[in-house]
Scaffold this motif. Sequence first.
Motif: not given
Length: 838
Positions: A269-270, A145, A263-265, A231-233, A318
Amino acid sequence: MSDKTMARQVLLVIWFLSLGSALGQVSYSIPEEMAKGSLVGNIAQDLGLDLKRLKSGKARIYTGDSTEYIELNKDRGVLLIKERIDREALCGQTTPCALHLQIILENPMDFYSITIEITDMNDNAPSFEKGRISFRISESAILGSKFMLEPAVDPDVGINGLQSYTLNPTDNFNLKYNNQPGDGQNVEIVLQRPLDREKQQDVILVLKAVDGGDPQLSGSIEIHITVLDVNDNAPIFTQSVYKATVTENAPKDTIVSTVSATDADEGINGKIEYSITNMQDHVRHLFDINKENGQVSVVGVIDFEKARNYEIRVQASDHGGLTDSCKIIVDVLDINDNKPVIDIVSKTNVIAENSPSDTVVIMINVQDPDSGENGKVQCSINENIPFSLKSVKTNFFSLVTDSDLDREKESNYNISVTCTDEGVPSLSSSIILCLQISDVNDNAPVFEKSSYETSVQENNTPGLSIFTVSASDADFNQNARVSYILEDSSVNGVPVSSLVSVSADSGVIHAVRSFDYEQIKYFHVRVKAQDGGSPPLSSNVSVKIIIQDHNDNAPQVLYPVQSGGSVVAEIVPRSADVGYLVTKVVAVDVDSGQNAWLSYKLQKATDRALFEVGLQNGEIRTVRQVTDKDAVKQRLAVVVEDNGQPSRSATVNVNVALADSFPEVLSEFTDFTHDKEYNDNLTFYLVLALAVVSFLFIVSIIAILSVKCYRWRRERMFYKSGANLPVIPYYPPLYADVGATGTLQHVYNYDLCGTADSRKSDLKFLRPASQSVLNVDLSGMSTVPKQNRNTEGLDVSAEVRLILADVYIAFFLRNFYSYAYSGLKQCNKCYLQAMQCS
């Protein structure tokens, strides 16, 4: 500075110099931050100009704006630093950074272009805008990342600019950076090892930025990372590069572009926030972004003349701390919002009416900051005037004469210069130039007449006004101011300036001295009238000045001569008849006209009844028969009078002897006495003259004897040498032929008469038997023969030599003293005249 950097700068200077030579310009390269007064370059030497040309041409620097970093020293012909130059403030990140200026010269007008490159110095350390950077990173962040960091800012350029970064420690993150065109470095930290919130909730990293200067400068910033959970996206932009356009002077809140990221979250987090990350320029002062929807709008004043494009870097973040970035390329569209700016580079307020065509009167510089058609400018002037406007160089125009000027028709002009660009709508500017036409001295003074004639009476008072001449000039002011000058000439060898003078302002002719009609009857002078122009014009006129006679001279008696050394008596025999001509009084008067008409009168006489004088001719005759009772010695006083008003006269004494024989005359006249007047000065002059003549005589005798001795020695040497001497022309002495040819066979008689008075000595070969005038010496010695010689019966050669020697000596002495006496008499006469004049 490293060797590599120095080599690059040397190559750059060489490139600029070669470019300047090709374009007819001069280029210099100097580092920034030079002290005031530092030398930039010898502009006089590089341009091939003389220092006198810089001064006479009033050389100066023209930059086109108010900022002046460079000054010209005309005494040395060099360019010097006037103000400290900060390359970063002057050019920012633009390279190469250069100052463009012109050297303007006048009389004649000329200019030269100068380019001065400002090289960078490592005077700025890399710096970060913020004191720290904070991230919130989930512990579940994927390896690899990327997290965008705030890049450092270094105003320096090239090798002195920002070069590299270092990150410490590197347990979880590695540093990644690369160059982005137009925006320095793109700095990111990349996650290499997973984060473990349970082991370390806060991670502190130190980011250090280093430039390439020598010595190197650096700056650092702390990175605070807060490890979050889940939060992985990361956000992802739909485009990595956006392009947009905006017109200059666009109003505030004008939307330029809109960026979008996903953002896919889900949940917090999105949720994405947008921000502008530009740090090196003024983008954040001109543009702003809505952090919710990503709309970029105008918040400042967009000026095409300052920047033609902008690059906006946008970051999407994000709430988990994951980010992505993109950039927006904004092109600025020019509009015609600037009028042409007219600047007078050089101006002449006055021009002469005889100026030739194409004479440069005014030079102007026109600048229009707009581009394209909006920046193209055309200039014009009002019509029906003897001037035209020519383009000299880009943005430079000169106003020149294109026909003859006539001050008498038009003495001044108001010239309107209008400059218009080609924009839509077009903008224009104009100025009014006032020009005066100066007068030229093209008319000479003119006298009223071609010649003048006037008169003045002699014995005038010095300084007397004689005449006035006058001339006029059709020119104006100084060119019409007439001055009168007496031209150099001579009158009878005397400069005319010693006779008359002329007043320079009024033309009045004055007498310098008193005139004498007897010396000069008239004379001509030439008076020049000269105006005050440059060069002056003049004309001259002849003035004839006639001297009128005045009865200022008494008659002068020429005969009989009055002698102070001896008595001259006229002998009248007692048997003379009535009307017998005794003598004639001869007199002259140097005056003219009736002032020179002479009449003779008998003033007194021993016997007034015996003699009379002719009124007009001065002849003295007897009026009755001479008797025995009349005295032998008669003395007459005759007055000679002219016809002037008032009349002048002179008196002469005439001695008459009534006798029939010489002894009687001698016995009577030995008692004659005369009054003698001695003059001390005359005696001195006579003695001095006699001494000089004697000295010259002695010198001549010595010279003759020296020559004789020299020739005698030469002859002796010739005979003793036996003719072995070099060939020398020899001329034997001349010998008189006294042989049988009969030379000097006749009797040669001569008389030598000598007295104590050298004036009475005489040498004659023939002597008359009688004379009517008797000379009697006051010493009591009568004039009698001194020596008689006859050559008969003597040796011819010896006798001839003796006779010739006596003759030569007597003749020489007689002429020598006669000439000396004549000279002394002339000196006495001159002396007496000088005393009379004084």
